[in-house]
Design an enzyme around this catalytic site. Structure first.
Site, PDB file in Angstrom:
ATOM      1  CB  VAL A  40      -0.961  -0.005   1.209  1.00 14.34           C
ATOM      2  CG1 VAL A  40      -1.711   1.315   1.305  1.00 14.34           C
ATOM      3  CG2 VAL A  40      -1.934  -1.166   1.094  1.00 14.34           C
ATOM      4  CB  ALA A  41       3.903   2.177   1.907  1.00 16.02           C
ATOM      5  CG  ASP A  73       3.752  28.988 -44.255  1.00 17.95           C
ATOM      6  OD1 ASP A  73       4.502  28.481 -45.096  1.00 17.95           O
ATOM      7  OD2 ASP A  73       2.699  28.451 -43.866  1.00 17.95           O
ATOM      8  CD  GLU A 132      -3.015   4.791  -3.071  1.00 15.02           C
ATOM      9  OE1 GLU A 132      -2.947   3.878  -2.243  1.00 15.02           O
ATOM     10  OE2 GLU A 132      -2.334   5.846  -3.000  1.00 15.02           O
TER      11      GLU A 132
END
Length: 875
Positions: free
Chosen positions: A290-291, A337, A295
């Site tokens: 999880v660390a 151009d 996310e």
């Protein structure tokens, strides 16, 4: 076969687009002078707008599913599975809730990004030229109705299915039949055999006019067109994943692999080496996974790119793909151009030279060989300037007078750089021709070569655009332009001045400081182009000018050698094919090329360049379709603004990636400390507290960093290399080593201070029901608040890559301050609200310990500020 026209009350009989023209006009209830405005408005109500109806796509479940299966989400699924296996079902449910919430947020942000790009169509409304009440008008293409008389010219996108009633055009039918070569369609070719798409007097919606001019009567619009019949093939453009997103996704897989590998490695180490109970070992593995999961990374990137696209549109640059914003920032060469881009495209005739001094014949010729309308102010600026000069010399210049005498026209050819018309006057037939002096003089007889070349050189040195005008009498109407444009009588030279745009010089200077090379590609005379380029700061005395003829004689190796340096170049008297060749050569050398264009023949070069830039005002529909970016103001300075915005967006993406990655270290190290100590040191942070940090306190400041103003000096550094990754070693060192390392030390310091102050000794149990359990809860809360406090310092440190915070202003990003306020309020709620205390396992630490947290942001920011000061000193 064809659609029907309607009255306000009923449907009219079917009309066959290949029936005799008089009958088709009768069935459509129209005439050659077009519908009235009132009748057109009535038919619009009856038939509906001329646009394809998009079927409601049920692909949103697929998009939502993608949010559950990207590598970072898969990592969380693994953590949830481990939690269930370890018997901590509540934790598993919490992680699944996080996956669902994060997927919902990402899905919503992606939808907003897609809508942002789709909304840009409003900046470039498609228009069509029609005849209504006998007058030529420009109307929105969606307002076309059956019975309208449509005017189709070179470069136009055909907006409805129509039958030609006058003239002939070459059309690109590839969108309907896949044929790459253009087909000729003429009102005189009325063969009714074969398939409808092969009819030689019909044109169809969605195709492009690549040459010629014609009038046509509309017989089908919207979903009743041939394009509407196959609309399912183009119901939805697939989402274009940015190279930046692909890079980040690769990094996400790398993070997942590292996290899983570390978990697998430390699980047996914790169980067998450190003697951890199996549930504690599982908790460790879950925390490690999880660390390591950032996310909100992917949705924040998508949103940042979308914000960049919308911001550019407000500044005059409509970018058609999210991925182009990133590419803009790495542009190394701009091929531009001259007319209308570097200059104002406001031509004024300043000088006229004729061999014998009589200007009347020249005035008649430029009025005849012309398609502009002086009274209405519509048409090419060069032709309007010529008409103005002819009118001042007493010549009739009305379109009606011109149409009365014209019997044939050979449109302007960008390769020949000439245009001619065959007109009937009192003495018979006359071919009137205007064009580039070099091409014209090669087709003229009996003139003083030395004198003409002297005059051309004088005008060109003054930065004037020069056209030659000639004529030839003929006995019969020429069928081919080769039969018309020979043995001409030179009538004279016309010199016009198109002043440079005042803002271009500053934009050119910004390009030079930004390390961007400028190359002018123009059809004008070399001396004219060089003088204008000199006035805006592109050219110097030693700047090389290469003509189209000289380029044709160059081998690919010689062209590569010419382009290999970094000096400015001018390609003069160039055809659009030159742009394609130059773009190919520059890209082969590793350059990121932005190429401007406005004509039909510019389309291949616009597609080939990394960033094709079309003109929104003067450009053709075909050029706009082929381009990546459209300038609504036709201004070179807007290109430079877009490059700066591209660099800004790319920098901001790096800033919030740095911010997100920096928090992995203080989240991971506590779990490693727990595992390596064999559980003698309790977990300094719980998994739910990590989730509160990653999803609760981190997201809004990261979003705010995506809106960070441009850093000082952003256009004073060279472009990044095409192969440079958004994430590199230096960023990882700064995120994980400097910002993350300092944060980890501070967080662990706060944790141990609270734990030791409560009477804990190494190895003391802190589980539920033990005397030290509350102390441990306070200590983990201190770790949680410590990471939040360090986040504040990281957020302000991440605002710049090189400059000091003072140089950009502490309060210059107000969104960040709102994000910080939300972060503090959310953290305070997690710690003080009883219901949230129960969910996240928190308790209020002693007041004197809370006071220590005030120093954390300053220490983290200060360490990074010193590092940036050191880097600025070295550079």
């Amino acid at each position: 076969m064809a659609t029907t026209t309607t009255t306000s009350t009923a449907t009219e009989p079917d009309s066959d687009p290949r029936e005799p023209l008089d009958r088709l006009f009768r069935d459509l209830r129209t005439k050659r002078t077009g519908l009235s405005e009132r009748e057109a408005a009535r038919r619009l109500v009856a038939h509906g707008p001329n646009e394809l109806t998009r079927r409601k796509q049920r692909d949103w479940p697929k998009q939502l599913l993608r949010q559950f299966t990207h590598p970072l989400a898969l990592l969380l699924w693994l953590a949830a599975g481990l939690a269930v296996l370890a018997g901590t079902t509540v934790l598993g449910i919490a992680i699944i809730a996080v996956i669902v919430l994060n997927a919902a947020l990402a899905f919503v942000q992606e939808q907003q990004a897609e809508k942002a790009v789709e909304a840009l169509a409003a900046y470039l409304p498609a228009t069509a030229a029609v005849v209504r009440d006998g007058v030529r008008l420009s109307v929105p293409a969606r307002d076309l109705v059956p019975g309208d008389v449509l005017i189709i010219e070179e470069g136009d996108r055909v907006s409805a299915d129509a039958r030609l009633i006058d003239g002939g055009v070459e059309v690109d039918l590839s969108t309907l039949n896949g044929e790459s070569l253009p087909a000729y369609r003429s009102a005189e070719l009325t063969d009714v055999a074969g398939p409808l798409l092969d009819a030689c007097d019909l044109v169809f919606s969605g195709t492009s006019c690549t040459g010629g001019e014609a009038k046509a009567v509309v017989f089908a619009t919207g979903m009743r067109t041939e394009l509407g019949r196959i609309a399912a093939l183009s119901q939805r453009v697939g989402r274009d994943e940015s190279p930046l997103e692909r890079q980040v996704k690769r990094v996400a897989w790398l993070i997942a692999a590292v996290a899983v590998g570390a978990g697998i490695a430390f699980l047996p180490l914790g169980v067998f080496g450190a003697g951890l109970p199996l549930p504690d070992a599982f908790n460790f593995a879950i925390g490690l996974l999880v660390a390591n999961v950032p996310e909100g990374l992917l949705p924040i990137i998508t949103l940042a790119l979308a914000v960049g696209v919308r911001g550019l549109a407000r500044r005059g640059a409509v970018v058609k793909r999210l991925s182009a914003v990133e590419t803009l920032g790495s542009t190394t060469v701009i091929c531009t151009d001259k007319t209308g881009t570097l200059t104002q495209n406001r031509m004024t005739v300043t000088d006229i030279w004729t061999p014998g001094g009589d200007r009347s014949a020249l005035a008649v010729a430029v009025s005849a060989c012309n398609n502009a309308d002086l009274e209405a102010g519509s048409g090419d600026p060069t032709e309007l300037a010529l008409l103005q000069a002819a009118a001042e010399m007493g010549t009739e210049v009305s379109p009606e007078h011109r149409a009365e005498h014209r019997v044939r026209q050979f449109h302007f050819d960008p390769t020949l750089r000439m245009m001619s018309t065959v007109d009937r006057n009192d003495d018979g037939l006359v071919v009137n021709v205007k064009g580039a002096p070099e091409e014209m003089l090669a087709r003229c007889a009996r003139f003083d070569t030395a004198e003409v070349e002297r005059v051309i050189s004088e005008y060109a040195h003054r930065g004037l655009r020069v056209l030659a005008v000639a004529r030839r009498r003929c006995d019969a109407i020429p069928e081919r332009r080769e039969d018309a444009e020979h043995d001409l009588e030179l009538l004279g030279l016309v010199a016009m001045f198109d002043p440079p745009r005042p803002e271009v010089a500053d934009a050119v200077a910004r390009c030079h400081t930004a390390g961007i090379r400028l190359i002018v590609v123009t059809g004008d005379h070399g001396l004219t182009a060089k003088e204008i380029a000199r006035q805006v700061g592109i050219a110097r005395d030693e700047t090389t000018v290469v003509t189209g003829a000289e380029l044709d004689d160059m081998t690919e190796a010689e062209l590569d050698e010419l382009l290999r340096g970094d000096e400015e170049l001018i390609f003069a008297r160039s055809s659009p094919e030159v742009k394609l060749r130059v773009a190919d050569a520059l890209r082969a050398q590793g350059n990121v090329v932005a190429m401007t264009g406005d004509g039909v023949n510019d389309a291949p070069a616009l597609r080939r360049a990394d960033i094709g830039v079309a003109m929104g005002r003067s450009g053709t529909d075909v050029a706009r379709e082929a381009s990546t970016m459209v300038l609504t103001d036709d201004n070179f300075a807007t290109i430079v603004t877009a490059v700066e915005a591209g660099r800004q967006v790319y920098d901001n993406v790096r800033k919030f990636i740095l911010y997100i990655f920096a928090h992995a270290t203080p989240e991971v190290i506590p779990f490693l400390l727990f595992a390596l100590s064999g559980g003698a040191i309790p977990l300094p942070l719980t998994v739910l507290q990590i989730l509160a940090i990653d999803l609760g306190t981190e997201t809004l400041p990261a979003l705010a960093l995506g809106r960070e103003p441009a850093e000082p000096g952003i256009m004073s550094r060279p472009p990044r290399h095409r192969a440079d990754g958004v994430i590199n070693r230096q960023m990882l060192w700064r995120a994980w080593g400097l910002l993350g390392g300092v944060s980890a030390l501070l967080v662990l310091g706060g944790f141990f201070w609270t734990l030791l102050a409560g009477g804990w000794h190494l190895g003391d149990p802190v589980g539920d029901g033990t005397p030290l359990h509350h102390v441990w809860v306070q200590a983990t809360t201190m770790s949680f608040l410590g990471i939040v406090a360090c986040q504040l310092g990281t957020a302000f440190a991440s605002r710049t890559q090189y400059a000091s915070l003072r140089s950009i202003g502490v309060f210059s990003n107000r969104l960040l301050w709102w994000g910080v306020l939300f972060e503090v309020v959310f953290a305070a709620a997690v710690v003080t609200v009883p219901a949230l205390q129960h969910v996240f396992g928190t308790a209020v630490p002693p007041v004197e310990h809370l006071a220590l947290l005030v120093t954390f942001p300053v220490i983290v920011w200060g360490a990074d500020e010193l590092w940036r000061w050191y880097r600025r000193g070295r550079s």
